[in-house]
Write a protein that holds these residues in place. Sequence first.
Motif, PDB file in Angstrom:
ATOM      1  N   ALA A   1       0.854  -1.190   0.000  1.00 53.63           N
ATOM      2  CA  ALA A   1       0.000   0.000   0.000  1.00 53.63           C
ATOM      3  C   ALA A   1       0.888   1.238   0.000  1.00 53.63           C
ATOM      4  CB  ALA A   1      -0.902  -0.007   1.227  1.00 53.63           C
ATOM      5  N   GLU A   2       0.521   2.206  -0.819  1.00 55.01           N
ATOM      6  CA  GLU A   2       1.307   3.432  -0.924  1.00 55.01           C
ATOM      7  C   GLU A   2       0.704   4.564  -0.095  1.00 55.01           C
ATOM      8  OE1 GLU A   2       1.419   4.050  -5.135  1.00 55.01           O
ATOM      9  OE2 GLU A   2       2.636   2.263  -5.468  1.00 55.01           O
ATOM     10  N   ASP A   3      -0.402   4.266   0.600  1.00 51.93           N
ATOM     11  CA  ASP A   3      -1.088   5.282   1.400  1.00 51.93           C
ATOM     12  C   ASP A   3      -1.982   4.573   2.412  1.00 51.93           C
ATOM     13  OD1 ASP A   3      -1.847   7.791   2.222  1.00 51.93           O
ATOM     14  OD2 ASP A   3      -2.718   8.413   0.311  1.00 51.93           O
ATOM     15  N   ASP A   4      -2.487   5.308   3.386  1.00 51.63           N
ATOM     16  CA  ASP A   4      -3.463   4.766   4.332  1.00 51.63           C
ATOM     17  C   ASP A   4      -4.857   4.906   3.724  1.00 51.63           C
ATOM     18  OD1 ASP A   4      -1.251   4.672   5.969  1.00 51.63           O
ATOM     19  OD2 ASP A   4      -1.902   6.269   7.313  1.00 51.63           O
ATOM     20  N   GLY A   5      -5.749   3.963   4.027  1.00 48.76           N
ATOM     21  CA  GLY A   5      -7.130   4.108   3.565  1.00 48.76           C
ATOM     22  C   GLY A   5      -7.828   2.772   3.401  1.00 48.76           C
ATOM     23  N   VAL A   6      -8.966   2.821   2.704  1.00 46.03           N
ATOM     24  CA  VAL A   6      -9.790   1.639   2.459  1.00 46.03           C
ATOM     25  C   VAL A   6      -9.492   1.110   1.054  1.00 46.03           C
ATOM     26  CG1 VAL A   6     -12.170   0.795   2.277  1.00 46.03           C
ATOM     27  CG2 VAL A   6     -11.572   2.510   4.006  1.00 46.03           C
ATOM     28  N   VAL A   7      -9.317  -0.208   0.965  1.00 44.19           N
ATOM     29  CA  VAL A   7      -8.896  -0.849  -0.289  1.00 44.19           C
ATOM     30  C   VAL A   7     -10.083  -1.211  -1.179  1.00 44.19           C
ATOM     31  CG1 VAL A   7      -7.792  -2.898  -1.262  1.00 44.19           C
ATOM     32  CG2 VAL A   7      -6.856  -1.845   0.777  1.00 44.19           C
ATOM     33  N   THR A   8      -9.954  -0.889  -2.463  1.00 38.56           N
ATOM     34  CA  THR A   8     -10.838  -1.416  -3.495  1.00 38.56           C
ATOM     35  C   THR A   8      -9.944  -2.217  -4.433  1.00 38.56           C
ATOM     36  OG1 THR A   8     -12.248   0.534  -3.362  1.00 38.56           O
ATOM     37  CG2 THR A   8     -12.476  -0.842  -5.325  1.00 38.56           C
ATOM     38  N   LEU A   9     -10.127  -3.533  -4.457  1.00 37.55           N
ATOM     39  CA  LEU A   9      -9.280  -4.408  -5.280  1.00 37.55           C
ATOM     40  C   LEU A   9      -9.753  -4.428  -6.725  1.00 37.55           C
ATOM     41  CD1 LEU A   9      -8.938  -7.397  -2.811  1.00 37.55           C
ATOM     42  CD2 LEU A   9      -7.123  -5.837  -3.501  1.00 37.55           C
ATOM     43  N   LYS A  10      -8.801  -4.509  -7.629  1.00 38.81           N
ATOM     44  CA  LYS A  10      -9.098  -4.575  -9.063  1.00 38.81           C
ATOM     45  C   LYS A  10      -8.613  -5.886  -9.677  1.00 38.81           C
ATOM     46  CE  LYS A  10     -10.812  -0.429  -9.060  1.00 38.81           C
ATOM     47  NZ  LYS A  10     -12.241  -0.209  -9.249  1.00 38.81           N
ATOM     48  N   VAL A  11      -8.069  -6.789  -8.838  1.00 43.48           N
ATOM     49  CA  VAL A  11      -7.567  -8.083  -9.313  1.00 43.48           C
ATOM     50  C   VAL A  11      -8.038  -9.188  -8.371  1.00 43.48           C
ATOM     51  CG1 VAL A  11      -5.493  -7.111 -10.391  1.00 43.48           C
ATOM     52  CG2 VAL A  11      -5.402  -7.882  -8.007  1.00 43.48           C
ATOM     53  N   ALA A  12      -7.911 -10.422  -8.830  1.00 43.77           N
ATOM     54  CA  ALA A  12      -8.240 -11.601  -8.022  1.00 43.77           C
ATOM     55  C   ALA A  12      -7.110 -12.607  -8.173  1.00 43.77           C
ATOM     56  CB  ALA A  12      -9.556 -12.210  -8.479  1.00 43.77           C
ATOM     57  N   GLU A  13      -7.032 -13.546  -7.236  1.00 43.70           N
ATOM     58  CA  GLU A  13      -6.018 -14.597  -7.320  1.00 43.70           C
ATOM     59  C   GLU A  13      -6.155 -15.322  -8.655  1.00 43.70           C
ATOM     60  OE1 GLU A  13      -5.946 -17.138  -3.861  1.00 43.70           O
ATOM     61  OE2 GLU A  13      -5.629 -15.440  -2.526  1.00 43.70           O
ATOM     62  N   GLY A  14      -5.019 -15.550  -9.293  1.00 43.11           N
ATOM     63  CA  GLY A  14      -5.001 -16.233 -10.580  1.00 43.11           C
ATOM     64  C   GLY A  14      -4.998 -15.310 -11.782  1.00 43.11           C
ATOM     65  N   ASP A  15      -5.297 -14.026 -11.570  1.00 42.78           N
ATOM     66  CA  ASP A  15      -5.258 -13.066 -12.678  1.00 42.78           C
ATOM     67  C   ASP A  15      -3.822 -12.877 -13.162  1.00 42.78           C
ATOM     68  OD1 ASP A  15      -7.964 -12.666 -12.377  1.00 42.78           O
ATOM     69  OD2 ASP A  15      -7.810 -10.611 -11.635  1.00 42.78           O
ATOM     70  N   VAL A  16      -3.694 -12.501 -14.426  1.00 41.20           N
ATOM     71  CA  VAL A  16      -2.397 -12.112 -14.981  1.00 41.20           C
ATOM     72  C   VAL A  16      -2.446 -10.605 -15.191  1.00 41.20           C
ATOM     73  CG1 VAL A  16      -0.817 -12.334 -16.934  1.00 41.20           C
ATOM     74  CG2 VAL A  16      -2.071 -14.341 -16.103  1.00 41.20           C
ATOM     75  N   VAL A  17      -1.452  -9.906 -14.652  1.00 45.40           N
ATOM     76  CA  VAL A  17      -1.392  -8.454 -14.817  1.00 45.40           C
ATOM     77  C   VAL A  17      -0.226  -8.085 -15.723  1.00 45.40           C
ATOM     78  CG1 VAL A  17      -2.531  -7.888 -12.649  1.00 45.40           C
ATOM     79  CG2 VAL A  17      -0.066  -8.188 -12.672  1.00 45.40           C
TER      80      VAL A  17
END
Length: 69
Positions: free
Chosen positions: A43-59
């Motif tokens: 995390a690059e900051d404090d706050g609440v997380v909204t994820l855009k990936v899931a386990e098994g995804d390729v980025v």
Amino acid sequence: MAEVHAEMVANVWKVVVAEGDTVEEGDTLVILESMKMEIPVLAEDDGVVTLKVAEGDVVQEGDLIAVIG
């Protein structure tokens, strides 16, 4: 609000936090796997997380992994 992007092409090996979790700067969000190496994404900051990936995804390099707001 901070956006967390992938720094390389990799597989999302493990998601450490849950959607909506509160994190602090430096906390591990996900662990990427590339060329048999595990790369923590922090995390690059404090706050609440909204994820855009899931386990098994390729980025791809530059893909959005999470938003911290």
